[in-house]
Design a protein around this motif. Structure first.
Motif, PDB file in Angstrom:
ATOM      1  N   HIS A 164       0.782  -1.238   0.000  1.00 49.77           N
ATOM      2  CA  HIS A 164       0.000   0.000   0.000  1.00 49.77           C
ATOM      3  C   HIS A 164       0.813   1.289   0.000  1.00 49.77           C
ATOM      4  O   HIS A 164       0.244   2.358  -0.218  1.00 49.77           O
ATOM      5  CB  HIS A 164      -0.949   0.007   1.206  1.00 49.77           C
ATOM      6  N   SER A 193       0.651   6.658   1.107  1.00 52.63           N
ATOM      7  CA  SER A 193      -0.198   5.590   0.577  1.00 52.63           C
ATOM      8  C   SER A 193      -0.399   5.760  -0.926  1.00 52.63           C
ATOM      9  O   SER A 193      -0.330   6.873  -1.457  1.00 52.63           O
ATOM     10  CB  SER A 193      -1.563   5.580   1.273  1.00 52.63           C
ATOM     11  N   LEU A 220      -4.325  -3.325   6.314  1.00 54.84           N
ATOM     12  CA  LEU A 220      -5.433  -2.357   6.368  1.00 54.84           C
ATOM     13  C   LEU A 220      -6.509  -2.867   7.321  1.00 54.84           C
ATOM     14  O   LEU A 220      -7.674  -3.062   6.973  1.00 54.84           O
ATOM     15  CB  LEU A 220      -5.994  -2.100   4.966  1.00 54.84           C
ATOM     16  N   TYR A 275      -4.485   2.000  11.007  1.00 51.46           N
ATOM     17  CA  TYR A 275      -4.088   1.972   9.600  1.00 51.46           C
ATOM     18  C   TYR A 275      -4.581   3.200   8.832  1.00 51.46           C
ATOM     19  O   TYR A 275      -3.999   3.584   7.820  1.00 51.46           O
ATOM     20  CB  TYR A 275      -4.566   0.683   8.925  1.00 51.46           C
ATOM     21  N   GLN A 276      -5.624   3.860   9.336  1.00 49.31           N
ATOM     22  CA  GLN A 276      -6.134   5.054   8.655  1.00 49.31           C
ATOM     23  C   GLN A 276      -5.451   6.335   9.135  1.00 49.31           C
ATOM     24  O   GLN A 276      -5.700   7.404   8.600  1.00 49.31           O
ATOM     25  CB  GLN A 276      -7.647   5.168   8.877  1.00 49.31           C
TER      26      GLN A 276
END
Length: 222
Positions: A27, A104, A153, A63-64
């Motif tokens: 990613h 990302s 993710l 992950y965000q």
């Protein structure tokens, strides 16, 4: 001191993603992604040394959020200026001395990752008129716990052993700042700070319906 602290984050227990020294092969858009995240963390911290009044400690990277920015409770969408205008959060609220960069792949999500906790946290600070340079965000577990079966993710609750592994880094982080008040965002963080014998102010974690109480508690602090 900041360079030494960031270098100390190089080690992490198995099963956790380290955004400052690991590349997310699937990613991350570019090979130097970990270096970008280290630089963004260094800039974020250095701009708050000598100014910070409160340290907000949450549970672990998501992950965000910090997975791709390198900064706790801070999403790419905030850094890139794509956060919804209604929240009033701008990239310069995070740092000013370097140009923010995404790590990302745009194919993952076009405008960058958006994390609910980051949105609520930064939105509350700006809405309440709190100087964001007087606040430093960090996590009891500095790395990103993920579910192996779901990939990077994903998020999961850190284990007791992982929280234990984060204690020395949490203590080193606190030593970067003087004359500050500690705010524990959620019960896991309360436990970590209690283990270190640190006085702290508990607030509700904003996730899972906790946003209204979190905002009110932060308002009461100031």
């Amino acid at each position: 001191m900041i360079d030494e602290f960031i270098s100390s984050l190089k080690y992490n227990p198995e099963g956790l993603f380290n955004p400052w020294y690991h590349r997310d092969e699937e990613h991350d858009e570019i090979t130097e992604a970990p270096e970008i995240r280290r630089n963004q963390l260094k800039t974020y911290l250095s701009e708050r040394i000598g100014k910070a009044k409160y340290l907000f400690i949450a549970e672990a990277l998501g992950y965000q959020g910090g997975h791709f920015t390198g900064i706790a409770m801070t999403s790419e969408r905030i850094l890139l200026g794509h956060q919804e205008p209604k929240y009033g959060v701008r990239p310069e609220h995070v740092f000013r001395n370097v140009a923010p960069r995404r790590t990302s792949c745009p194919t993952v999500i076009e405008n960058g990752m958006s994390e609910p906790t980051a949105t609520i946290m930064w939105g509350a600070l700006i809405e309440l008129g709190i100087n964001p340079y007087e606040i430093v965000l960090w996590n009891a577990v500095p790395w990103h716990p993920y579910k192996p079966e779901k990939g990077l993710l994903s998020n999961r609750t850190p284990t007791t052993d992982e929280l234990e592994s984060g204690l020395k880094h949490l203590e080193s982080f606190m030593n970067l700042f003087s004359d500050v008040k500690m705010v524990a965002v959620g019960r896991k963080c309360e436990l970590s700070l209690s283990q270190l014998g640190v006085d702290h102010i508990p607030v509700r974690h904003p996730a899972n319906g906790g946003a209204p109480k979190f905002r009110q508690q932060v308002k009461n602090l100031f």
